[in-house]
Design an enzyme around this catalytic site. Structure first.
Site, PDB file in Angstrom:
ATOM      1  N   ARG A 287       4.725 -20.547 -24.456  1.00 19.19           N
ATOM      2  CA  ARG A 287       5.877 -21.327 -24.908  1.00 19.19           C
ATOM      3  C   ARG A 287       5.952 -21.339 -26.435  1.00 19.19           C
ATOM      4  O   ARG A 287       7.035 -21.289 -27.015  1.00 19.19           O
ATOM      5  CB  ARG A 287       5.811 -22.756 -24.367  1.00 19.19           C
TER       6      ARG A 287
ATOM      7  N   LYS B  37      10.726 -26.210 -28.605  1.00 13.69           N
ATOM      8  CA  LYS B  37       9.927 -27.428 -28.860  1.00 13.69           C
ATOM      9  C   LYS B  37       9.896 -27.709 -30.356  1.00 13.69           C
ATOM     10  O   LYS B  37       8.891 -27.458 -31.034  1.00 13.69           O
ATOM     11  CB  LYS B  37       8.529 -27.256 -28.260  1.00 13.69           C
TER      12      LYS B  37
HETATM   13  C1  LIG Z   1      11.225 -33.589 -23.579  1.00 15.08           C
HETATM   14  C2  LIG Z   1       9.975 -33.162 -22.893  1.00 15.08           C
HETATM   15  N1  LIG Z   1      10.043 -32.735 -21.616  1.00 15.08           N
HETATM   16  C3  LIG Z   1       8.943 -32.346 -20.941  1.00 15.08           C
HETATM   17  C4  LIG Z   1       7.688 -32.382 -21.534  1.00 15.08           C
HETATM   18  C5  LIG Z   1       6.488 -31.954 -20.744  1.00 15.08           C
HETATM   19  O1  LIG Z   1       6.056 -30.691 -21.181  1.00 15.08           O
HETATM   20  P1  LIG Z   1       4.540 -30.252 -20.998  1.00 15.08           P
HETATM   21  O2  LIG Z   1       4.253 -30.327 -19.538  1.00 15.08           O
HETATM   22  O3  LIG Z   1       4.489 -28.875 -21.514  1.00 15.08           O
HETATM   23  O4  LIG Z   1       3.720 -31.210 -21.785  1.00 15.08           O
HETATM   24  C6  LIG Z   1       7.567 -32.804 -22.872  1.00 15.08           C
HETATM   25  C7  LIG Z   1       6.279 -32.814 -23.538  1.00 15.08           C
HETATM   26  O5  LIG Z   1       6.149 -33.081 -24.702  1.00 15.08           O
HETATM   27  C8  LIG Z   1       8.745 -33.201 -23.561  1.00 15.08           C
HETATM   28  O6  LIG Z   1       8.683 -33.624 -24.840  1.00 15.08           O
END
Ligand SMILES: Cc1ncc(COP(=O)(O)O)c(C=O)c1O
Length: 284
Positions: A52, A148
């Site tokens: 990612r 992100k």
């Molecule tokens: C908006 C959002 N959705 C979903 C997630 C979950 O992502 P992950 O499983 O990669 O931590 C996060 C994690 O920071 C997030 O900020």
């Protein structure tokens, strides 16, 4: 014990880790980040976070400042130095500094990269056991939530709304449909089937989501990736959130609607067991 952080190739105390006021991460939120969970002093889902990260860098047209192996060794060093048994490692890469404020960055900038470990996970043990209440709020974030980036005030505003109404996490919605949690992926369960929003630019492509859905491919729990309304969420049998240091956390109430018996349901409990089993084996 004093904390150690990493910045641009060196380890130091947090107060010695400085960036220029012209850093584009500060001026434009021109920066991306990753968060990897830590359990028993080991990193979770590292390869997926690196995948990612590469995607975010590509979308932002930024070069990778470090290889995956280099990142792994820094993250492990921080976990070791700060003696983190359970928590997370945060990594941020900004485009760097030009010594001026210009909307368009010049080519070939040198990125700023820093990392730190943290003892705190995103949910408490009690929330993990008993489940949480979510409060709904409009999703006011920008249109590229799949990247992100550190431009997170939309989520901060939404989380404030939830907190003020006694919610541990916000459930965001747009055009009548649920998007995701403030910092978590969100799922409802109806008739032994998990329903979750399909991947698009509207949500972050959660690493925990990806791992969980992969594990479920061979099981007897159904999966339906589709848009669904807030009303459907209010009348779900069960619901849960996932995240790198949230793992699988039950949701027992959304706004005024108590889900099922008001206690974590059987499917969510099974998913918690399946996922915790997976990460204990998979952590590196
Ligand atoms: C908006 C959002 N959705 C979903 C997630 C979950 O992502 P992950 O499983 O990669 O931590 C996060 C994690 O920071 C997030 O900020």
């Amino acid at each position: 014990m004093p904390r150690t952080v990493y910045i641009n190739g060196r380890y130091c105390a947090p107060e010695d880790a400085t960036v220029s006021i012209f850093d584009r991460g500060l001026l434009f939120a021109d920066a991306i980040y990753e968060v990897a969970g830590v359990i028993n002093g080991k990193l979770l889902d590292f390869a997926s976070h690196m995948q990612r990260l590469d995607r975010s860098l590509d979308e932002m047209r930024m070069p990778a400042p470090l290889t995956h192996d280099e990142i792994l060794s820094v993250m492990r060093e921080l976990v070791k130095r700060d003696q983190v048994e359970e928590g997370l490692v945060y990594m941020q890469i900004s485009r760097g500094s030009t010594g001026d404020r210009d909307f368009l960055p010049p080519e070939n900038m040198k990125p700023t990269v820093f990392m730190f470990a943290q003892h705190k996970s995103d949910v408490t043990r009690q929330e993990f056991q008993n489940g949480i209440k979510m409060i709904s709020a409009p999703d006011i974030r920008w249109g590229r939530r799949d990247i992100k980036t550190v431009g997170l005030m939309g989520s901060v505003f939404a989380k404030w709304t939830a907190k003020e109404q006694g919610g541990a996490e916000v459930l965001m919605h747009q055009d009548g449909y649920v998007t995701e949690g403030g910092a978590t992926s969100f799922y409802i369960i109806k008739d032994n089937t998990i329903i979750t929003r399909p991947l698009s630019n509207d949500i972050l492509h959660g690493c925990t989501r990806k791992a969980l859905l992969k594990i479920l491919e061979d099981g007897d729990i159904g999966l339906d990736e589709r848009l669904y309304t807030l009303d459907e969420a209010h009348s779900a049998d069960e619901a849960f959130i996932t995240g790198a240091s949230t793992f699988v956390c039950p949701v027992v109430q959304i706004d005024e609607a108590v889900l099922g018996t008001g206690k974590p349901g059987p499917v969510t409990r099974r998913l918690q067991d399946i996922y915790m089993d997976f990460i204990h084996k998979d952590a590196i």
